[in-house]
Design a protein around this motif. Structure first.
Motif, short mmCIF file in Angstrom:
data_model
loop_
_atom_site.label_atom_id
_atom_site.label_comp_id
_atom_site.label_asym_id
_atom_site.label_seq_id
_atom_site.Cartn_x
_atom_site.Cartn_y
_atom_site.Cartn_z
N SER A 24 -10.22 8.33 -13.53
CA SER A 24 -10.80 8.19 -12.19
C SER A 24 -10.08 9.08 -11.18
O SER A 24 -10.71 9.79 -10.38
CB SER A 24 -10.73 6.72 -11.77
N ARG A 76 -10.89 12.76 -11.80
CA ARG A 76 -12.24 13.09 -11.37
C ARG A 76 -12.27 13.26 -9.85
O ARG A 76 -12.85 14.20 -9.32
CB ARG A 76 -13.19 11.97 -11.80
N ASP A 77 -11.61 12.35 -9.17
CA ASP A 77 -11.57 12.43 -7.71
C ASP A 77 -10.96 13.75 -7.24
O ASP A 77 -11.35 14.30 -6.21
CB ASP A 77 -10.74 11.28 -7.12
N LEU A 124 -21.99 -2.09 -14.83
CA LEU A 124 -21.24 -0.96 -15.37
C LEU A 124 -21.92 -0.45 -16.65
O LEU A 124 -22.01 0.77 -16.88
CB LEU A 124 -19.82 -1.45 -15.72
N SER A 149 -23.65 3.24 -17.33
CA SER A 149 -23.36 4.04 -18.52
C SER A 149 -24.64 4.43 -19.25
O SER A 149 -24.82 5.58 -19.65
CB SER A 149 -22.44 3.23 -19.43
N PHE A 171 -5.82 -0.51 -14.23
CA PHE A 171 -6.61 0.58 -13.69
C PHE A 171 -6.01 1.14 -12.40
O PHE A 171 -5.77 2.34 -12.26
CB PHE A 171 -8.03 0.08 -13.43
N GLU A 172 -5.72 0.25 -11.48
CA GLU A 172 -5.19 0.71 -10.19
C GLU A 172 -3.82 1.33 -10.35
O GLU A 172 -3.50 2.33 -9.68
CB GLU A 172 -5.11 -0.46 -9.21
N THR A 221 -11.42 -0.24 -7.05
CA THR A 221 -11.99 0.99 -6.51
C THR A 221 -11.86 2.12 -7.51
O THR A 221 -10.78 2.37 -8.04
CB THR A 221 -11.22 1.40 -5.24
N GLY A 222 -12.96 2.80 -7.77
CA GLY A 222 -12.89 3.94 -8.66
C GLY A 222 -13.31 3.59 -10.08
O GLY A 222 -13.57 4.47 -10.89
N MET A 223 -13.36 2.32 -10.39
CA MET A 223 -13.74 1.91 -11.74
C MET A 223 -15.19 2.28 -12.01
O MET A 223 -15.51 2.76 -13.09
CB MET A 223 -13.53 0.41 -11.89
N ALA A 224 -16.06 2.02 -11.05
CA ALA A 224 -17.45 2.40 -11.23
C ALA A 224 -17.69 3.74 -10.54
O ALA A 224 -17.11 4.02 -9.50
CB ALA A 224 -18.37 1.34 -10.64
N TRP A 225 -18.56 4.51 -11.14
CA TRP A 225 -18.88 5.79 -10.56
C TRP A 225 -20.37 5.98 -10.60
O TRP A 225 -20.92 6.03 -11.68
CB TRP A 225 -18.18 6.93 -11.31
N GLY A 237 -18.75 3.80 -24.20
CA GLY A 237 -19.46 4.15 -22.98
C GLY A 237 -18.71 3.73 -21.73
O GLY A 237 -19.03 4.17 -20.63
N ARG A 262 -4.33 4.82 -11.63
CA ARG A 262 -4.88 5.66 -10.56
C ARG A 262 -3.79 6.07 -9.57
O ARG A 262 -3.64 7.25 -9.23
CB ARG A 262 -5.95 4.87 -9.81
#
Lengths: 337, 337
Positions: free
Chosen positions: A261, A264-265, B257, B261, A223-224, B285-289, A286, A227
DNA sequence: TTGAAAGCGCTAACAG
DNA sequence: CTGTTAGCGCTTTCAA
């Protein structure tokens, strides 16, 4: 100290040889004797020592599994499928995390070599020679990796791979059909065989369709990583719009999630402004928003095939997991430049 | 067959005993002899057999780790930290996935007992008696689980736990301070010790503040579990608004999470309409919104403490990971009913 | 059908 | 400092 076979034999009034035979269910022992031994054994709460047995038989009943990162869901799914399958046959699993480094991987192989029957190397970061050398010591199953075409394949080596071609080719054609005229690929780790496969499949299909392909390097396939890789190249909405990648394919779903992510940011809409495609179909429904269009390439299937390669002595020398594109909501029509 | 110590001894012109001493770096061997043995050993590409050594010394250089689910990021982090720490001391790790079932866990313990020096049981689903029985056979480290207060703690048992009290208590007070007057808790698996701890901490603090607490049962402590559990009780926005939980605390971040959703699907805004708190601080960071307010309780720290319990012979009989609340963006002021 | 004995690869007394 | 010897717990010839 735990009960030994000697104590069982003594208590049952037989020799260790007979006890051994009875316990291993040999038919060269008369039923009444066998039952007596078995009863005594269970009374004494006897458990055979794997060590003793291993030394005597030369087979340990364990396999070794080396992964680049136990924390990565891809390997975690692989390991889960593999472990479950072999555990049913009462085979144990020694795991090692190579942290993506060849040196550690080498050390782990060294460590495991003497005490496992088979070594499973997932996405090995080793050179071909090292893999070949390992398979000279014990049977090796190479998962998600293939030797160079020029390297002769040792007899005791099995190769399980994912054929990314159909899925990635379909991904490009899908984007092309949506009107996209340029593709960006967020690549995997530097020494990743599967990353190269994906890049090659993309290159091939893009060439056929006459689409320019941009490849972005990335540090960690998570993920990171996703990003960070994208954040570097994506301008804020309202900024220089001309260089926003409009069609992005990611090394895997985790990376795609990171892209989502970062986009979106920066204020970009998916799939309105940008289309994103992942790989693995590893996310529960989801988890990604919007639902991710992805190339299905289950690591659990890979694990199951690896298990088969371990368990069936005459499994095929190589096996392949097929891939296909699953279209969901993260890809859409290209907007006019 | 691999080279044995006998061949090394012969080639070096010494007895196996001397070879053994030289190889294990004993100082009871004159340097010149030792160097000769070492050189011959490396020439012959000799690797000592762990099996032989284990049988002779009674210690295997391996530990066993049993987890309820290798796929769960919590255990994955735990395993990664534990494996890395012990690998540095050249200790191997046998893993077993109990799939949350006591029977399988028992079988795995049985299987591992003979070939590991220590057993690490993460979130064991076993009864106290079974755990005590295991620690009678070999040293056991119980992680994220504690025996009942009434059960005498065996000498060879170490317990590593997470003290959820401070974090969960702070979570409730945080919500209370934001004006929330009712709390909903999405619980963990049925036999989970840590789930009970969390529920107890919440019950205690809610009682102090005179807040009603509703507990929702859940099947699996993951994203889908969270989604499913909440989807059952959350009405669509515009539906019967009176029974929407406005302040929700989840068993862990994955579940949170899933909540996020499900809430988004139903049209609810977080933190505008509903506040959500997770547990573990396991998300990048950024995984959850929006960014998830969570109780920090690192499973990696748990793994590191377990490693210490394994490696240090005189580690304390029990150790605890502390928790605290990390406030981010998923919690906000309560709206008027 | 059973037993005695050798040996898997290694370490650890005990002598020398 | 080095060698001899006896196992660790088990399987497996080979004889009986």
């Amino acid at each position: 100290m735990a009960t030994t076979i000697r104590q069982v034999a003594a208590a049952a009034g037989v020799s260790v040889a007979t006890a051994s035979r009875a316990l291993s269910g040999s038919d060269a022992v008369v039923p009444v004797t066998r039952d007596r031994v078995l009863r005594v054994a269970s009374d004494l709460d006897y458990t055979p020592s794997r060590l003793g047995r291993s030394l005597a038989t030369g087979s340990t009943g364990n396999i070794g599994v080396i992964l680049p990162d136990v924390t990565n869901p891809f390997y975690t799914g692989f390991l889960a499928a593999l472990e479950s399958a072999v555990a049913e046959r009462d085979i144990g699993v020694l795991v090692g995390d190579s942290h993506e480094t060849p040196e550690l991987e080498r050390r782990l192989i060294q460590r495991m070599a003497g005490q496992v029957d088979t070594l499973v190397l997932a996405s090995s970061r080793l050179g071909d020679e090292a893999v070949v050398a390992a398979s000279a010591r014990l049977p090796v199953v190479l998962a998600n990796r293939m030797l160079e075409a020029a390297t002769p394949v040792p007899a005791r080596l099995r190769q399980i791979t994912i054929d990314v071609e159909p899925g990635f080719s379909a991904a490009v054609r899908h984007l092309h059909a949506l009107g996209h005229r340029a593709i960006t690929y967020i690549d995997g780790p530097a020494h990743s065989w599967s990353g190269r496969q994906k890049a090659q499949a993309l290159t091939r299909t893009c060439a056929q369709l006459d689409l320019p392909l941009t490849t972005v390097a990335m540090t960690r396939p998570d993920f990171e990583g996703g990003r960070a890789a994208l954040a570097r190249i994506v301008p804020q909405r309202g900024g220089a719009r001309w260089d926003v990648p409009r069609a992005i394919i990611a090394f895997n779903d985790q990376v795609a999630l990171g892209l989502l992510s970062a986009l979106r940011d920066a204020g970009w809409d998916v799939p309105g402004d940008v289309s994103v495609i992942g790989c693995d179909d590893s996310l529960p429904t989801g988890m990604a928003w919007p639902a991710l269009t992805t190339v299905d390439s289950s690591s659990r299937t890979l694990g199951a095939l690896a298990a088969a390669a371990v368990l069936e002595p005459d499994a095929p020398r190589s096996a392949t997991v097929q891939t296909r594109l699953i279209v969901r909501d993260s890809t859409g029509r290209a907007v006019a430049g």
